[in-house]
Design a protein around this motif. Structure first.
Motif, PDB file in Angstrom:
ATOM      1  N   PHE A 199       0.843  -1.196   0.000  1.00 11.76           N
ATOM      2  CA  PHE A 199       0.000   0.000   0.000  1.00 11.76           C
ATOM      3  C   PHE A 199       0.883   1.253   0.000  1.00 11.76           C
ATOM      4  CE2 PHE A 199      -2.590   3.187   2.379  1.00 11.76           C
ATOM      5  CZ  PHE A 199      -3.633   3.277   1.475  1.00 11.76           C
ATOM      6  N   PRO A 200       0.732   2.146  -0.997  1.00  9.68           N
ATOM      7  CA  PRO A 200       1.640   3.297  -1.097  1.00  9.68           C
ATOM      8  C   PRO A 200       1.208   4.496  -0.275  1.00  9.68           C
ATOM      9  CG  PRO A 200       0.177   3.253  -2.991  1.00  9.68           C
ATOM     10  CD  PRO A 200      -0.154   2.021  -2.167  1.00  9.68           C
ATOM     11  N   GLY A 201      -0.010   4.473   0.257  1.00 10.39           N
ATOM     12  CA  GLY A 201      -0.589   5.616   0.943  1.00 10.39           C
ATOM     13  C   GLY A 201      -1.888   6.007   0.273  1.00 10.39           C
ATOM     14  N   THR A 202      -2.673   6.797   0.936  1.00 12.48           N
ATOM     15  CA  THR A 202      -3.933   7.244   0.348  1.00 12.48           C
ATOM     16  C   THR A 202      -3.658   8.318  -0.707  1.00 12.48           C
ATOM     17  OG1 THR A 202      -4.290   9.038   1.922  1.00 12.48           O
ATOM     18  CG2 THR A 202      -5.112   6.834   2.540  1.00 12.48           C
ATOM     19  N   LEU A 203      -4.638   8.568  -1.554  1.00 18.05           N
ATOM     20  CA  LEU A 203      -4.477   9.602  -2.571  1.00 18.05           C
ATOM     21  C   LEU A 203      -4.214  10.970  -1.944  1.00 18.05           C
ATOM     22  CD1 LEU A 203      -4.485  10.588  -5.476  1.00 18.05           C
ATOM     23  CD2 LEU A 203      -6.998  10.595  -5.408  1.00 18.05           C
ATOM     24  N   PRO A 204      -4.970  11.404  -0.920  1.00 19.04           N
ATOM     25  CA  PRO A 204      -4.641  12.699  -0.312  1.00 19.04           C
ATOM     26  C   PRO A 204      -3.225  12.755   0.256  1.00 19.04           C
ATOM     27  CG  PRO A 204      -6.828  11.987   0.370  1.00 19.04           C
ATOM     28  CD  PRO A 204      -6.198  10.829  -0.341  1.00 19.04           C
ATOM     29  N   GLU A 205      -2.760  11.656   0.859  1.00 20.94           N
ATOM     30  CA  GLU A 205      -1.402  11.626   1.404  1.00 20.94           C
ATOM     31  C   GLU A 205      -0.358  11.755   0.300  1.00 20.94           C
ATOM     32  OE1 GLU A 205      -2.285   8.751   5.301  1.00 20.94           O
ATOM     33  OE2 GLU A 205      -1.545   7.882   3.415  1.00 20.94           O
ATOM     34  N   GLN A 214       2.410  14.732  -0.407  1.00 15.79           N
ATOM     35  CA  GLN A 214       3.836  14.425  -0.486  1.00 15.79           C
ATOM     36  C   GLN A 214       4.456  14.823  -1.818  1.00 15.79           C
ATOM     37  OE1 GLN A 214       3.906  10.202   0.234  1.00 15.79           O
ATOM     38  NE2 GLN A 214       2.944  10.420   2.257  1.00 15.79           N
ATOM     39  N   GLY A 215       3.627  15.212  -2.769  1.00 14.30           N
ATOM     40  CA  GLY A 215       4.138  15.532  -4.101  1.00 14.30           C
ATOM     41  C   GLY A 215       4.564  14.300  -4.874  1.00 14.30           C
ATOM     42  N   PRO A 226      -0.094  21.688  -2.020  1.00 14.39           N
ATOM     43  CA  PRO A 226      -0.603  20.393  -2.476  1.00 14.39           C
ATOM     44  C   PRO A 226      -1.933  20.056  -1.798  1.00 14.39           C
ATOM     45  CG  PRO A 226       1.736  20.240  -2.049  1.00 14.39           C
ATOM     46  CD  PRO A 226       1.306  21.588  -1.547  1.00 14.39           C
ATOM     47  N   GLY A 227      -2.893  19.664  -2.596  1.00 15.90           N
ATOM     48  CA  GLY A 227      -4.211  19.345  -2.080  1.00 15.90           C
ATOM     49  C   GLY A 227      -5.212  20.465  -2.217  1.00 15.90           C
TER      50      GLY A 227
END
Length: 290
Positions: free
Chosen positions: A32-38, A42-43, A238-239
């Motif tokens: 799992f690479p992380g959630t989309l918002p995360e 992180q860029g 970001p976001g």
């Protein structure tokens, strides 16, 4: 590439679709690479992330809960009166500077979730719009570098309580009722679209009837211009989400006016991006926070 933020069995997940179907995993699964918002915060390289997700398990969208691409953006910056035909129906002159107002995260809902008609008003209007999600920080961003700061694009229904909007020159109240800003269903990476999402057909449909039909090449202030002009004053992070404005055909401008009612379904569709669909229901007493 389309990237999806979702929840399955109480766990956040991420999935991707390059045209061959959705594939992804939840945080409980290896890799799992992380959630989309995360990842946006992180860029991260979302296109690379999407490619890494394609070998993962196939995903049935009917078996998951779709979430907004960014449920709690640092900022939601909306643009008013950004299509000529909407200006004409509003009886206003072409602006030389964009009309900017804010939305707040408490107003956001996902694809498939109901838009709430508040008990205080029956003037719930629709607005089909292109959303731009920022992926890289900047201030005083030049127009020719503006698209380097875009993580991707999505769809938005800037549903508005018209009588509250027009009570004062400031639009904040009418644009921020809880559960009126439909956002999603997913993020589309820039490589999948023309630069700045330019020249895409955008439609708004109420119960299947086309109410709004235009092209994003009719934006008075296009995506690079908006990023340049907004970032003169406001640092973009970001976001952050920029909602670019709605074409003509809104319900308040029709004769007689056409407002959304409980039981209605409104769809926003943008060429090459998919469709955002939400029903309408009357806000109940239980949904009002105390």
């Amino acid at each position: 590439m389309r990237i999806l933020h979702f929840e399955e069995g109480g766990s956040p997940g991420i999935a991707a679709d390059d045209g061959s179907g959705w594939h992804g995993l939840t945080e409980r699964e290896s890799g799992f690479p992380g959630t989309l918002p995360e990842l946006i915060a992180q860029g991260a390289d979302l296109l690379r992330t999407g490619r890494d997700l394609l070998p993962m398990r196939a995903l049935d969208l009917n078996g998951i809960r779709i979430l907004p691409p960014v449920p709690k953006p640092p900022k939601i910056l909306c643009v008013g009166l950004n299509y000529d035909d909407h200006l004409e129906e509003s009886g206003l002159k072409k602006p030389v500077y964009p009309e900017i107002f804010a939305r707040f995260a408490t107003s956001l809902i996902a694809h498939g979730e109901p838009i709430r008609q508040p008990r205080e008003s029956f003037t719930l209007d629709y607005e089909a719009e292109l959303a731009v999600v920022i992926g890289r920080s900047g201030r005083r961003i030049s127009r020719d570098r503006a698209l380097d700061h875009v993580a991707g694009y999505s769809l938005f229904n800037d549903a508005t309580i018209r009588d509250f909007q027009l009570r004062t020159p400031q639009w904040t109240m009418g644009k921020n009722f809880d559960a009126t800003g439909a956002f999603g269903p997913w993020l589309v990476t820039p490589d999948a679209l023309p630069p700045g999402a330019h020249g895409l057909r955008i439609q708004g449909r109420l119960n299947g009837r086309v109410m709004q039909d235009a092209s994003t090449d009719r934006l008075i202030f296009n995506v690079p211009t908006l990023i340049e002009m907004i970032s003169v004053a406001i640092s973009l992070e970001p976001g952050d989400v920029i909602i670019t404005g709605t074409p003509g055909g809104v319900g308040a401008a029709r004769k007689p006016p056409v407002f959304m009612q409980p039981g209605d379904v409104f769809e926003v569709e943008i060429e090459g991006m998919g469709a955002l669909s939400n029903s309408v229901h009357l806000e109940s007493q239980e949904e009002v926070p105390r």
